[in-house]
Scaffold this motif. Structure first.
Motif, PDB file in Angstrom:
ATOM      1  N   ARG A 160      14.166   1.568  -9.703  1.00 49.12           N
ATOM      2  CA  ARG A 160      13.596   0.469  -8.906  1.00 49.12           C
ATOM      3  C   ARG A 160      12.321   0.917  -8.218  1.00 49.12           C
ATOM      4  N   TRP A 161      12.287   2.159  -7.754  1.00 55.70           N
ATOM      5  CA  TRP A 161      11.094   2.697  -7.093  1.00 55.70           C
ATOM      6  C   TRP A 161       9.916   2.769  -8.071  1.00 55.70           C
ATOM      7  N   LEU A 197       0.828  -1.209   0.000  1.00 56.90           N
ATOM      8  CA  LEU A 197       0.000   0.000   0.000  1.00 56.90           C
ATOM      9  C   LEU A 197       0.856   1.252   0.000  1.00 56.90           C
ATOM     10  N   ASP A 198       1.948   1.214   0.737  1.00 51.20           N
ATOM     11  CA  ASP A 198       2.791   2.396   0.868  1.00 51.20           C
ATOM     12  C   ASP A 198       3.507   2.734  -0.436  1.00 51.20           C
ATOM     13  N   VAL A 199       3.736   1.714  -1.264  1.00 52.40           N
ATOM     14  CA  VAL A 199       4.472   1.925  -2.507  1.00 52.40           C
ATOM     15  C   VAL A 199       3.551   2.183  -3.689  1.00 52.40           C
ATOM     16  N   LEU A 212       6.491  10.085  -3.669  1.00 49.84           N
ATOM     17  CA  LEU A 212       7.883  10.357  -4.001  1.00 49.84           C
ATOM     18  C   LEU A 212       8.784   9.409  -3.223  1.00 49.84           C
ATOM     19  N   PHE A 213       9.923   9.066  -3.794  1.00 52.96           N
ATOM     20  CA  PHE A 213      10.879   8.223  -3.078  1.00 52.96           C
ATOM     21  C   PHE A 213      11.290   8.901  -1.774  1.00 52.96           C
ATOM     22  N   ARG A 228      14.998   3.944   1.620  1.00 58.05           N
ATOM     23  CA  ARG A 228      14.180   5.153   1.585  1.00 58.05           C
ATOM     24  C   ARG A 228      14.404   5.965   2.859  1.00 58.05           C
ATOM     25  N   PRO A 229      14.439   7.305   2.780  1.00 49.65           N
ATOM     26  CA  PRO A 229      14.644   8.120   3.978  1.00 49.65           C
ATOM     27  C   PRO A 229      13.591   7.849   5.048  1.00 49.65           C
ATOM     28  N   ALA A 230      13.970   7.982   6.325  1.00 53.91           N
ATOM     29  CA  ALA A 230      13.050   7.757   7.441  1.00 53.91           C
ATOM     30  C   ALA A 230      11.947   8.815   7.436  1.00 53.91           C
TER      31      ALA A 230
END
Length: 220
Positions: free
Chosen positions: A191-192, A64-66, A175-176, A161-163
């Motif tokens: 890849r994202w 879901l998050d991606v 956004l990544f 991915r950044p925290a």
């Protein structure tokens, strides 16, 4: 976005129907099978407090998050009263997912559980009672979100991915790096984008699928 054949409902209509059924009871405290309270998943950007009580639920949250079609989601959001005072029947969905101005309720299950007559009957009841009120329920299975090396790919992206930090609704979580404080490599962005495509297509299939057919086929 999922197309017009999907089981999604317009936001205003879905919220109106859910408000009529929402119980004054709060959802039960989310615990793992070991009886412990999970700490949630701070790596998730699209949910303020993403709690899970099984690894299948955690894997679903990664998808879901991606998925670029998903704009937000809630875990175990409320209790719905689907019975009568004489014969109460309460149901807490695993997920309420938003795809822009459309939404859906989702139940997460291992595919093997559908072969249990007890589980199958309970799910059929939940499905039918919601349908009587004009609400569709979607089934998201472990076999959907664990196909091939999908979870390996998503875990790798989650690590790089950044925290997130504090949840912010105003960010573009597709956004990544929603905070735009890093400089991801071209390979990471490729890849994202590929993971977003796979997860979006996966959810599109799930949202168009009739859960009643899944339940019938599992007992055939």
């Amino acid at each position: 976005m999922p197309n017009s054949r999907s089981r999604l409902a317009p936001r205003h209509r879905l919220m109106s129907l859910l408000q009529q059924l929402e119980s004054s009871r709060r959802p039960a405290r989310v615990v793992t099978f070991g009886g412990k309270s999970p700490r949630g998943n701070p790596a998730i950007w699209k949910c303020a407090e993403a709690h899970f009580q099984s690894l299948v639920e955690e894997d679903c949250q990664r998808v879901l998050d991606v998925a670029s079609s998903v704009t937000g989601f809630e875990t175990h959001p409320f209790v719905l009263e689907l019975g009568t005072p004489a014969e109460p029947f309460r149901y807490t969905p695993d997920l309420l997912i938003w795809f822009g101005n459309e939404g859906a309720l989702v139940e997460i299950k291992p595919a093997s559980k559908l072969r249990s007559r007890t589980t199958n009957a309970r799910l059929t009841q939940q499905l039918n009672r919601l349908e009587r009120h004009g609400i569709h329920l979607c089934l998201l299975l472990d076999t959907d979100v664990r196909e091939g090396d999908l979870q390996t790919m998503l875990k790798g992206l989650q690590r790089t991915r950044p925290a997130r930090g504090r949840y912010r609704e105003d960010l573009d979580a597709n956004l990544f790096d929603p905070l735009q404080r890093s400089s991801p490599t071209a390979e990471a962005l490729t890849r994202w984008a590929e993971a977003q495509r796979i997860c979006t297509e996966l959810l599109d299939r799930v949202m168009r699928r009739d859960p009643g057919d899944l339940l019938s086929q599992a007992l055939a």
